[in-house]
Design a protein around this motif. Structure first.
Motif, PDB file in Angstrom:
ATOM      1  N   GLN A  17      25.030  43.043 -13.138  1.00  0.00           N
ATOM      2  CA  GLN A  17      26.353  43.655 -13.287  1.00  0.00           C
ATOM      3  C   GLN A  17      26.557  44.179 -14.711  1.00  0.00           C
ATOM      4  N   TRP A  21      27.237  48.162 -15.651  1.00  0.00           N
ATOM      5  CA  TRP A  21      28.460  48.663 -16.274  1.00  0.00           C
ATOM      6  C   TRP A  21      28.308  49.028 -17.742  1.00  0.00           C
ATOM      7  N   SER A  26      24.313  53.387 -17.197  1.00  0.00           N
ATOM      8  CA  SER A  26      25.453  52.682 -16.621  1.00  0.00           C
ATOM      9  C   SER A  26      26.398  53.648 -15.915  1.00  0.00           C
ATOM     10  N   ARG A  28      29.461  54.279 -16.678  1.00  0.00           N
ATOM     11  CA  ARG A  28      30.187  55.051 -17.682  1.00  0.00           C
ATOM     12  C   ARG A  28      29.362  56.260 -18.115  1.00  0.00           C
TER      13      ARG A  28
END
Length: 111
Positions: A17, A21, A26, A28
């Motif tokens: 995870q 993220w 990721s 983003r």
């Protein structure tokens, strides 16, 4: 033993995870790349439209005298022999409504 396996699986899940993220590639970063691609696609569409307009101008200039004549008239101010050039200059709206100031009054005591 089962607790250790569950703990290791939870730690692996937390690690995955975190990578999802905040790591390389990721979510983003993927969103930022999507925005960048969208912006570049829009820029490319505008440039393609401009290139097509310039290409049409080039074809007109190569194959037609009317385009050359129109450009010479608008950009260079050229006229044909025998033509008379008229230039209409419009007054600004506020300049026509204003009256000129009255002349200064002469005083009785000055020569």
């Amino acid at each position: 033993m089962l607790r250790w396996i569950a703990l290791v699986l939870i730690l692996i899940l937390i690690g995955l995870q975190l990578k999802l993220w905040s790591g390389n590639g990721s979510m983003r970063e993927v969103d930022a790349l999507r925005v960048s691609v969208k912006k570049q696609t829009d820029d490319n569409a505008k440039l393609l439209q401009r290139n097509q307009a310039v290409g049409a101008d080039v074809l007109d200039l190569k194959h037609g005298d009317q385009a050359v004549e129109a450009r010479a008239r608008t950009e260079l101010g050229l006229i044909k022999p025998g033509e008379v050039f008229y230039q209409v200059v419009e007054q600004p709206a506020h300049a026509g409504s204003m009256l000129p100031p009255p002349p200064p009054a002469a005083s009785a005591g000055s020569p």
